[in-house]
Design a protein around this motif. Structure first.
Motif, short mmCIF file in Angstrom:
data_model
loop_
_atom_site.label_atom_id
_atom_site.label_comp_id
_atom_site.label_asym_id
_atom_site.label_seq_id
_atom_site.Cartn_x
_atom_site.Cartn_y
_atom_site.Cartn_z
N TRP A 1 0.81 -1.21 0.00
CA TRP A 1 0.00 0.00 0.00
C TRP A 1 0.84 1.26 0.00
O TRP A 1 0.71 2.15 -0.82
N ILE B 1 4.19 -12.10 -14.68
CA ILE B 1 4.52 -11.26 -13.54
C ILE B 1 5.75 -10.42 -13.83
O ILE B 1 5.83 -9.25 -13.44
N ASN C 1 4.41 -7.51 -16.20
CA ASN C 1 3.44 -6.54 -15.72
C ASN C 1 3.68 -6.28 -14.24
O ASN C 1 3.42 -7.14 -13.40
N PHE D 1 2.96 -4.89 -10.61
CA PHE D 1 1.67 -4.76 -9.91
C PHE D 1 1.50 -3.33 -9.44
O PHE D 1 2.40 -2.76 -8.83
N PRO D 2 0.37 -2.72 -9.73
CA PRO D 2 0.17 -1.31 -9.34
C PRO D 2 -0.14 -1.20 -7.85
O PRO D 2 -0.55 -2.17 -7.22
N THR D 3 0.01 -0.01 -7.33
CA THR D 3 -0.41 0.22 -5.95
C THR D 3 -1.91 0.44 -5.95
O THR D 3 -2.50 0.83 -6.95
N PRO D 4 -2.54 0.22 -4.80
CA PRO D 4 -4.00 0.33 -4.75
C PRO D 4 -4.48 1.73 -5.11
O PRO D 4 -3.79 2.71 -4.94
N TYR D 5 -5.69 1.76 -5.62
CA TYR D 5 -6.23 3.02 -6.12
C TYR D 5 -6.77 3.91 -5.00
O TYR D 5 -6.83 5.10 -5.11
N SER D 6 -7.24 3.29 -3.89
CA SER D 6 -7.89 4.12 -2.88
C SER D 6 -6.88 4.57 -1.82
O SER D 6 -5.73 4.15 -1.81
N THR D 7 -7.34 5.38 -0.92
CA THR D 7 -6.45 5.92 0.12
C THR D 7 -6.42 4.98 1.31
O THR D 7 -7.38 4.26 1.57
N PRO D 8 -5.33 4.96 2.05
CA PRO D 8 -5.25 4.06 3.20
C PRO D 8 -6.32 4.38 4.24
O PRO D 8 -6.69 5.55 4.42
N PRO D 9 -6.77 3.38 4.96
CA PRO D 9 -7.86 3.57 5.90
C PRO D 9 -7.41 4.22 7.21
O PRO D 9 -8.13 5.05 7.76
N LEU D 10 -6.25 3.83 7.71
CA LEU D 10 -5.86 4.27 9.05
C LEU D 10 -4.46 4.87 8.98
O LEU D 10 -3.65 4.51 8.14
N PHE E 1 -14.00 -0.40 5.00
CA PHE E 1 -13.32 -1.63 5.38
C PHE E 1 -14.14 -2.49 6.31
O PHE E 1 -13.68 -3.48 6.82
N GLY F 1 -5.40 -6.21 -3.77
CA GLY F 1 -4.16 -5.54 -4.04
C GLY F 1 -4.32 -4.38 -5.00
O GLY F 1 -3.65 -3.36 -4.91
N LEU F 2 -5.24 -4.52 -5.92
CA LEU F 2 -5.46 -3.46 -6.91
C LEU F 2 -6.17 -2.26 -6.32
O LEU F 2 -5.87 -1.12 -6.66
N TRP G 1 -3.87 -6.75 -14.59
CA TRP G 1 -4.08 -7.53 -13.37
C TRP G 1 -5.56 -7.66 -13.06
O TRP G 1 -5.99 -8.65 -12.47
#
Lengths: 600, 104, 91, 482
Positions: B53, C25, C28, C30-39, D68, D183-184, D205
């Motif tokens: 993340w 693998i 390609n 792997f991208p980082t997640p699109y949303s913002t971290p929760p905490l 979450f 993960g995406l 992916w």
């Protein structure tokens, strides 16, 4: 018109069929007579509409049904539908009256009357439908009833097989019909005939041709035209009353009705489509007539003759003129009457002799005078001898071919005349083998007598109708002129000399040799099949041009083969299953990635 | 630091090993283990990706999922093993390929 | 060790799959997640997880308990004693 | 806790073993069955009360669920599916009262039945992918056990083991796909996922994750190369359970596909429709061909289920609102028809003691009412109007034409013909044959078994004659995900 008669005309038999099991609990006789009564009431309703449509009453009543598809359930009252419905209910009522005597000693009569009523109700519903979905639903109900009725004697395996065959083969056509309806709906957004009629002008010609051909595919299946005619001869395994109903009124006429109906919906028909209809009709008429020459089963002769006569109607419709359209409907009426008559006579003969093989009959003229006389009338009508109704209608078809002229017209005229020659030949053959000559040895120890009056009365009614109905052409043309104004010209029975003389000549050409061979016996019939060529032709005819074997080999055997091969895939080994899992996974990944790259 | 791709390749191979085990092994108990391997491949993937993340941050969400799914996998194994017991009673063997009376 | 057909096929397909996945693998990232971290976490992961689980995934925990219950009942059902078991067994 | 229908069912699930204990003390074998039926009825009533609210806008539990947080999200699709599941559960329970009376461990049987339906309700109500997964396992584990319930015979054990291995592999595959998805996007909440996936570019992916999830659900939905457990497991289970497995459990797979494909892997961003259509065509063709010559009545029906799932998958693959409506209609109709066929088969087996079609010849003459119901169901599933199967098959074909997939539609039409052929064969064997020696002594089916069957046959006819309200419901459900 009686109130609500367009609805009640098909409601009454269908409600009647639901009541049959209840009535059967009370009394068997009550059930039989009530079934007849229900159809008789229905025919009262249909006939009550006739005067109104004569006076130009047209109606299209709709009640909303499935709003999601913009679909209503409705009835259409116009000359075509009312005429067909009256015919069906009238003949249906007579056949039910006849069944009271004919079927009296059978088991499972509740089932029989249930499906007979549903059959008639379904057919009237099909005719009165004002949209394609309703038509399709009743179309399938009719198929279902034919399946149940043909297989009525379930203890005979052939009967059950014939029923299944009828249902499956006609459903091949139905699939085309369904696809046609859906493509039509997709392009017009409508199911109702009237709305499609309004928007049909916007459709491109090629699309329209495709749709029309698909719809015609459905008609080919139901009306037993080449190449889907194979179910009809086998359908003779059912009770004779059922055959009469299928041939005269309900099932096979549905296809003709559909083609006639589409002709009124789409004003401009493409020439390709017409050519296909006419070609299929002409080929069928000829092939079926020849097959009728070679078979010894009295019901199969009649079955082939039905196919052939339906072929006449189809090619009349394929002319694409309003005259041809009218002639086909006129012939439909004649055919319904004389074919019902012939089947019921055959039924009486089978009832008495207990066999369907004409070689085991003969000489029945002495014992069954009424049946003989009425059968003769029917046969004469079938072979278009004046002044019976078959003459007027068939002659009209040939005249219309002649009038159209051109390549197609003359070709069709030629095919029609050729068929007419064969028709009179097999009609004479059937009469001679059944009623003339000496009784066969098989019949010696049977008590031969006339059929009971509940069976002969419908025969007499139908025979007189055969004599009269030909002369109804003027008023019939008046009625139908509301569909196409040009038909009014045909209300005078003007006869053109050339086609008339040709068709009369055809009667002589076909009738004389048949008379010599089968009545006079101056040449033995067996002698005809002696040469190697004629033996080959004979074998071809007996086997129905090998259509059946071909279908059996390719479709039935092929399907079974594939099925057996595919069943091997289920090895029962868990490891193999998981291997398939992995392979399927990779296959899916491959498909998805090729989609991602724009491959598909 | 080891790049993420190595970890991903590892779980992918673990998954394939699980399927390979299911597709080739004859022993029924090994097949049950194969299922466990599959679930664990997925679990590991969760753990790996939870750290993808943001540097220095590990997502508790993925961890809670893994804890629950481990318990679920245990349930499956329990049921599977009881069925294996009965399969052994009926067939007298643990060879999964002998279980092929149903076919066609 | 002797290979039979299924094992050979399984091995082939599995190796194929391994190669495909490795190549995939490698190509390609792997991208980082699109949303913002929760905490905004500063605590250690272990504490965070148990807190998170009780606060946010309680429904899942209950459902998990149900699955355990179901599995227990299932095992019981299969292992239930059956008096006529031996009689029916020989089919 | 969860929504009321699920809570009710959970309470009944947990208490049924105790009821079974009381049952043993009282020596009445029927109590736990009635208790379970009451549970289904009560839950259905709760669902009805909930429906008006859920149909208008999706209902989220807990109300302020974060991104979450595990949550339930009840929308029109959930209500539609849950209603089918509960109705089938109730009818099958009533049927089981009589059908299962010769078996032991009945209270455990009903517990597992309740647990399975609870799990399915949870699956359709889940608003979070992982919650869906947990409930998915809650559905699967009892179903494994129910297949192997008659463990004193070899067949259920073998079938149950195969089912368990394949289906668990499928579940693990879903979990793997889910991990990539996580993960995406960093979340597994459906609402959130649909937002994120709309804005994000269709990553490679994403396709990988899609493949994993589709295969995972495909095992349950018996997609072609993954179907191999179905023809074993469905016939081996007791007929009541076969009715549920074929009627609704494989529909949960279809539900999972609908939910994920339409809410996460939106058809506008991910082009999966051709791939799914190819699989659908393979599935229906294989199912029909394999069913054609079966000698075992339940195996034939099981293969036919595969074919019917092919139709549903094809309807989904059109990606239009029409197609989804058609697919949902067919889901409902197939649950009714196939459930009914299995229940009828169960009645035949209950009386005649055999599944072999050669030995069942002409049994319809001894069990007339069952035979009529069977005929209705068989005609309905082969698409003869005016029965319900026609309505949905018509809609699917229409959706296919509408979506421009004419080639696949033609494949489907040919398949309908094939299916029609073997159902006619089935009717011929059951109804139109002379009874053989060993069905001569057969008596008519018990009333308690006939009752749910008659109810289902009646609804087949009613839906066929007046499908408008049902189509309305299905269309609302389809709108909820598109």
């Amino acid at each position: 018109m009686l109130p609500y008669s367009p609805w009640l005309a098909w409601f009454v038999p269908i409600i009647g069929c639901l009541l049959v099991p209840i009535l059967a609990k009370i009394n068997g006789k009550l059930r039989d007579w009530f079934s007849f009564l229900f159809v008789a009431i229905s025919s009262v309703f249909t006939f009550s509409m006739l005067p109104d449509v004569f006076n130009g009453y047209l109606a299209d009543v709709q009640v909303q049904w499935i709003p999601y598809f913009n679909l209503s359930v409705g009835v259409l009252v116009d000359p075509l539908s009312v005429f067909m419905a009256s015919l069906v209910s009238f003949i249906g009522a007579l056949i039910l009256l006849y069944s009271i005597g004919y079927m009296a000693h059978e088991e499972g009569l509740t089932r029989y009357y249930f499906f007979m009523l549903l059959f008639i109700g379904g057919m009237i519903g099909l005719i009165m439908a004002d949209n394609f979905v309703q038509l399709y639903i009743f179309w399938e109900i009719v198929g279902l009833c034919s399946y149940a009725l043909i297989g009525f004697w379930y203890k005979k395996p052939e009967a059950v097989r014939a029923g299944m065959k009828a249902f499956i083969v006609t459903r091949v056509g139905d699939v085309c019909l369904l696809l046609g309806i859906l493509i039509l709906y997709f392009n017009t957004g409508q199911f109702a005939f009237s709305s499609i009629q309004n928007s049909a002008g916007f459709l491109s010609m090629s699309l329209l041709t495709t749709v029309m051909l698909l719809l015609f595919g459905g008609a080919i299946g139901k009306s037993a035209q080449v190449p889907l005619f194979v179910w009809l001869p086998d359908a003779m395994e059912g009770p004779t009353t059922v055959s009469a109903l299928i041939h005269a009124a309900t099932m096979v006429k549905a296809g003709v009705y559909l083609v006639a109906r589409t002709a009124t919906i789409f004003p401009s028909l493409s020439s390709d489509y017409l050519l296909v209809v006419a070609g299929v009709g002409a080929v069928t008429a000829f092939m079926a007539a020849t097959m009728a020459l070679a078979t010894f089963d009295i019901k199969r002769v009649l079955a082939y003759s039905t196919i052939s006569q339906i072929g006449y109607m189809m090619f009349a419709l394929g002319l694409g003129t309003s005259g041809g359209w009218f002639a086909s409907q006129f012939h439909l009426m004649s055919h319904a009457l004389f074919k019902a008559l012939l089947f019921l006579c055959a039924g009486a003969v089978i009832h008495i002799t207990g066999t369907r093989d004409m070689r085991q009959m003969g000489g029945l003229r002495r014992y069954m005078p009424i049946t003989y006389a009425t059968f003769i009338i029917g046969a004469l009508s079938l072979s278009a001898v004046p002044p019976f109704n078959g003459f007027w209608s068939k002659d009209l078809i040939l005249e219309e071919c002649f009038r159209l002229g051109g390549y197609t017209g003359y070709l069709l005229f030629f095919a029609g005349t050729l068929t007419a020659i064969i028709t009179i030949a097999y009609a004479i053959r059937a009469v001679a083998l059944t009623f003339l000559g000496h009784e066969s040895t098989v019949l010696k120890d049977k008590k031969l007598r006339e059929a009971p009056s509940v069976m002969t009365i419908p025969l007499i009614i139908l025979a007189s109708a055969c004599v009269i109905s030909g002369f109804l052409q003027p008023s019939f043309a008046n009625l139908m002129s509301q569909m196409f104004p040009k038909i009014a010209d045909l209300s005078i029975m003007n006869i053109e000399a050339l086609p008339l003389s040709i068709s009369l000549l055809a009667l002589v050409v076909g009738g004389l040799p048949a008379y010599m061979v089968y009545v006079k016996r101056s040449v033995s019939p067996e002698a005809l099949t002696r040469g190697s060529l004629s033996r080959g032709v004979y074998k071809l005819l007996v086997n129905g041009y090998y259509f059946d074997s071909f279908y059996n080999y390719v479709f039935v055997k092929g399907t079974v083969y594939i099925s057996n091969k595919l069943r091997k895939l289920q090895t029962g080994i868990l490891n193999v299953n998981m291997l398939a899992f992995l392979i399927g996974f990779l296959f899916l990944l491959g498909l998805l990635f090729s989609a991602l790259q724009g491959g598909i | 630091m080891i790049p993420l791709s190595y970890y991903l390749a590892f779980t992918a191979i673990l998954y394939i090993v699980g399927i390979y085990c299911l597709a080739t092994k004859r022993n029924m108990i090994r097949l049950v283990l194969g299922i466990e391997i599959l679930v664990n491949a997925a679990n590991l993937n969760f753990i790996i990706l939870s750290a993808n993340w943001k540097t220095g941050f590990v997502d508790p969400f993925a961890h809670s999922i893994v804890i629950i799914s481990t318990a679920l996998a245990g349930c499956i194994s329990a049921v599977a093993l009881t069925i294996v017991v009965y399969a052994y009673r009926h067939y007298g063997t643990l060879d999964a390929r002998k279980l092929r009376r149903l076919r066609g | 060790m002797r290979f039979d057909g299924i094992e050979a096929a399984g091995l082939t397909v599995a190796i194929l799959a391994v190669i495909v996945s490795c190549v995939f693998i490698a190509q390609n990232s792997f991208p980082t997640p699109y949303s913002t971290p929760p905490l905004k976490s500063t605590q250690s992961v272990g504490q965070e997880v148990s807190k998170f689980m009780w606060e946010s995934r309680s429904l899942d925990l209950i459902a998990q308990a149900l699955v355990l219950f179901g599995a227990a009942v299932g095992c019981l059902a299969i292992l239930r004693s059956e008096k006529d078991e031996k009689k029916v067994k020989s089919e | 806790m969860f929504t009321l229908p699920i809570d009710t069912l959970i309470v009944f699930t947990v208490t049924t073993p105790f009821v079974g204990w009381i049952e043993r003390k009282l020596h009445r074998k029927i109590i736990s069955g009635i208790y379970a039926a009451v549970g289904f009825a009560l839950s259905g009533f709760m669902l009805y009360q909930l429906s008006s609210q859920a149909l208008s806008s999706p209902m989220v539990v807990p109300i302020h669920a974060g991104v979450f947080e595990a949550c339930l999200r009840v929308d029109a699709l959930s209500v539609f599916a849950a209603a089918i599941f509960l109705a089938m559960g109730f009818l099958v329970t009533v049927y089981s009262l009589k059908y299962m009376e010769r078996d032991t461990g009945l209270s455990l049987y009903y517990t597992l039945l309740l647990a399975m339906i609870t799990g399915m309700l949870g699956v359709v109500a889940a608003g979070d992918f992982f919650t869906l997964f947990v409930f998915w396992e809650f559905m699967c584990i009892p179903s494994y056990v129910l297949v192997a319930f008659r463990k004193q015979q070899w067949e259920p054990v073998e079938a149950g083991f195969k089912y368990l291995v394949m289906s668990s592999a499928g579940s693990a595959t879903i979990l793997y796909g889910m991990s990539i998805l996580y993960g995406l996007t960093g979340t597994l909440n459906f609402a959130q996922l649909s937002v994120v996936m709309t804005s994000a570019a269709a990553n490679v992916w994403g396709y990988v994750s899609l493949a994993f999830i589709l295969i995972g659900f495909g095992v349950k939905a018996s997609m072609f190369p993954l179907h191999t457990w179905l023809p074993d497991a469905h016939p081996a289970a007791p007929s009541s359970i076969s009715a549920l497995l074929s009627g609704i459990v494989i529909k949960a797979g279809a539900y999972g596909i609908i939910r994920t494909l339409f809410m996460i892997f939106l058809p506008s961003r991910f082009s999966w429709q051709i791939a799914l259509a190819v699989f659908a065509a393979l599935t229906m063709t294989y199912g029909n061909f394999a069913a054609l010559l079966q000698k075992d009545i339940k195996r034939l029906l099981a293969y036919s289920s595969i074919a019917q799932m092919g139709y549903i998958l094809f309807a989904i693959s059109t990606t239009t609102s029409y197609g989804l409506t058609a697919g949902l209609m067919h889901t409902m109709n197939h649950a009714l028809m196939k459930g009914l066929l299995f229940l009828c088969a169960g009645a035949f087996i209950y009386r005649a003691g055999t599944r072999n079609l050669d030995e069942l010849k002409g049994i319809g003459h001894k069990m007339p009412l069952t035979a009529v119901i069977f005929t209705v169901a068989a005609l309905s599933i082969s698409g003869v109007p005016p029965l319900n199967g026609f309505v949905s098959e018509f809609m699917i074909v229409y959706a296919g034409v509408n979506a421009g997939m004419l080639a696949f539609t033609v494949v489907m039409l040919i398949n309908i013909l094939l299916g029609f052929a073997y159902y006619l064969r089935l009717i011929k064997i059951i109804v139109w044959s002379t009874p053989t020696e060993n069905v001569k002594k057969v008596k008519r089916a018990p009333t308690l078994m006939l009752l749910p069957m008659a109810l289902m046959a009646l609804s087949c006819i009613i839906i066929g004659l007046y499908p408008a309200p049902f189509i309305e419901m299905a269309s609302k459900a389809a709108q909820a995900v598109i």
